[in-house]
Design an enzyme around this catalytic site. Structure first.
Site, PDB file in Angstrom:
ATOM      1  N   GLU A   1       1.023  -1.420  -0.129  1.00 39.83           N
ATOM      2  CA  GLU A   1       0.086   0.014   0.376  1.00 39.83           C
ATOM      3  C   GLU A   1       1.085   1.240   0.323  1.00 39.83           C
ATOM      4  OE1 GLU A   1      -3.211  -0.559   3.001  1.00 39.83           O
ATOM      5  OE2 GLU A   1      -2.627  -2.570   2.934  1.00 39.83           O
TER       6      GLU A   1
ATOM      7  N   GLU B   1     -10.234   5.400   2.841  1.00 37.56           N
ATOM      8  CA  GLU B   1     -10.444   4.814   4.061  1.00 37.56           C
ATOM      9  C   GLU B   1     -10.538   6.091   4.891  1.00 37.56           C
ATOM     10  OE1 GLU B   1      -8.960   1.426   6.610  1.00 37.56           O
ATOM     11  OE2 GLU B   1      -8.073   1.860   4.714  1.00 37.56           O
TER      12      GLU B   1
END
Length: 466
Positions: free
Chosen positions: A270, A381
């Site tokens: 990520e 997120e």
């Protein structure tokens, strides 16, 4: 010297320039005379308003209650002292051990005090660490090694356009680390103390990442592709400074390169930007990386907080604040990210900006990602801790819904993936999904200028998201 008092509602003066013989007469007065005076004074006080004895009684009452309360507090402290000091001492030892493990001896360090877009500096302490002494080389399989040379870039990336950009607060004032070193944001005691535990510092909370649910308070608005073999991905993301309401929540925008079954064997790589008060102690958007091989349970970490990611760049500090940021109805600032698998050695490399290599994740860190990814995701997120029993007001992206469009909503543009031939290709069959579209939503599209893109984000709590 003159004193004055109130007695029986009459103002009395006592002059210390009395004659000495008067004082002697008072000292030699009989016991009966003193008793008589006392009785007279008591009689005089009895003529005062009843509120005075009431106040005296109240004072005594509250004094006694305060004493009882203080005694209870003292008792509680005494009980606590039977076990808390040991726990605190153990925690302090763990923190110091963690700091010793995560901090290498720097060749030099400096404190950054310059800010461009915020009213106060980010306060980071940046250490310039010899590249072969960075945390990655604490790993048993990397001990004694040095960072690898740059690999072959994917076809479609033009390396001749490499331009270094100063987009972090620590470097905007001209601070740089010399060749042969890498900049590392120093971990301090207060950073570790903010974490839920010393062991969990630098790690995400354990959770599943299926996009058909929002378990453990994590909510998403993402675009994704799956069903093929992926060897990397690329995108440009505009950077914002979303509001995060407390230190137990965060807001991020990132790319996920994923393989595994979404169970305990999940592998992810990520990279993106995030606002995380718990991790960094402030609300700056910061460039970050992450990895895990067991669904965030025991492996992996943010940035360079464990042995794993090998940094090769001396100008980019992972975890440092990004500047400038985008403004609502104002200028838009975006960053480009490219993650791809080196065909020769199999490592996963990260490029940030216009062709600037940051470093790589060694392939041996992973199980499923040793071969290829089975899914790529892009998007936002947040953590919703439901403060006060309602949905959080933590913002995703710009804090505005996708329908507001350019200059107001957050976006990902020029979405691409890397295929088996190490070539950048446009996405096919991009899907978009928002866990809670009344809180944070997403809208995809495609055009000749931006290729595949989407807008996403939202304010969190609102009339449609109570």
């Amino acid at each position: 010297m003159v004193f004055m008092c109130w007695s029986s509602n009459r103002l009395c003066y006592f002059d210390d320039r009395r004659r000495q013989h008067q004082r002697n007469q008072q000292r030699h007065s009989t016991e009966e005379t003193r008793q008589e005076n006392f009785t007279t004074m008591a009689s005089s006080w009895s003529k005062i308003s009843p509120i005075i004895p009431f106040c005296l009684l109240a004072s005594c009452f509250f004094f006694n209650m305060s004493a009882v309360h203080a005694s209870k507090i003292s008792d509680r402290r005494a009980v606590n002292q039977t076990f808390h000091p040991e726990q605190e001492l153990k925690k302090l030892k763990n923190i110091k051990a963690r700091l010793r493990k995560s901090t290498n001896l720097p060749s030099r360090h400096f404190r950054h005090n310059f800010t461009l877009t915020s009213p106060s500096p980010d306060g980071d302490l940046i250490d310039c660490v010899l590249s072969h002494q960075q945390p990655a080389f604490d790993h048993p399989l990397l001990k004694g090694q040095k960072p690898l040379d740059p690999p072959e870039r994917p076809k479609g990336v033009n390396p001749t356009s490499m331009i270094h950009e100063d987009f972090q607060l620590w470097s905007l004032s001209g601070n740089i680390c010399p060749d042969g070193t890498i900049p590392i944001r120093r971990t301090r005691e207060q950073d570790v103390l903010r974490a839920s535990s010393v062991r969990r510092y630098g790690r995400k909370s354990t959770r599943h990442v299926r996009r058909d649910s929002s378990s453990n308070g994590h909510e998403h608005a993402v675009g994704y592709v799956s069903g093929d073999q992926y060897y990397g991905a690329k995108a440009s993301i505009n950077v914002w400074a979303p509001k995060v309401v407390n230190q137990y929540e965060f807001s991020l925008s990132q790319m996920w390169v994923i393989s595994g079954s979404f169970g305990d064997d999940l592998n992810t790589i990520e990279a993106g930007w995030q606002v995380s008060p718990e991790l960094y102690g402030d609300n700056y958007p910061r460039f970050f990386t992450y990895w895990t091989t067991d669904a965030y349970q025991a492996t992996g970490c943010y940035n360079l907080l464990c042995s794993g990611f090998v940094q090769t760049n001396s100008r980019i500090a992972i975890g440092a604040a990004i500047s400038p940021t985008s403004g609502y109805n104002g200028g838009q600032f975006d960053i480009s990210l490219l993650i791809w698998k080196d065909p020769k050695h199999g490592n996963w490399w990260l490029e940030f900006g216009n062709g600037v290599l940051v470093g790589y994740w060694p392939s041996f860190l992973f199980t499923h990602l040793q071969n290829h990814a089975s899914m790529v995701q892009f998007g936002g997120e947040v953590v919703n801790s439901r403060p006060s029993g309602s949905h959080t007001a933590t913002q995703m992206g710009s804090g505005h819904f996708a329908g507001e469009g350019f200059g107001k909503a957050s976006y990902f543009r020029n979405l691409q993936v890397v295929d088996w031939d190490n070539s950048l290709i446009p996405l096919s069959n991009l899907k978009v999904l928002a866990d809670h579209p009344n809180c944070y939503d997403i809208q995809g599209g495609i055009n000749n200028f931006w290729g595949n893109y989407f807008y996403y984000g939202g304010p969190g709590r609102n009339v449609r998201c109570p």
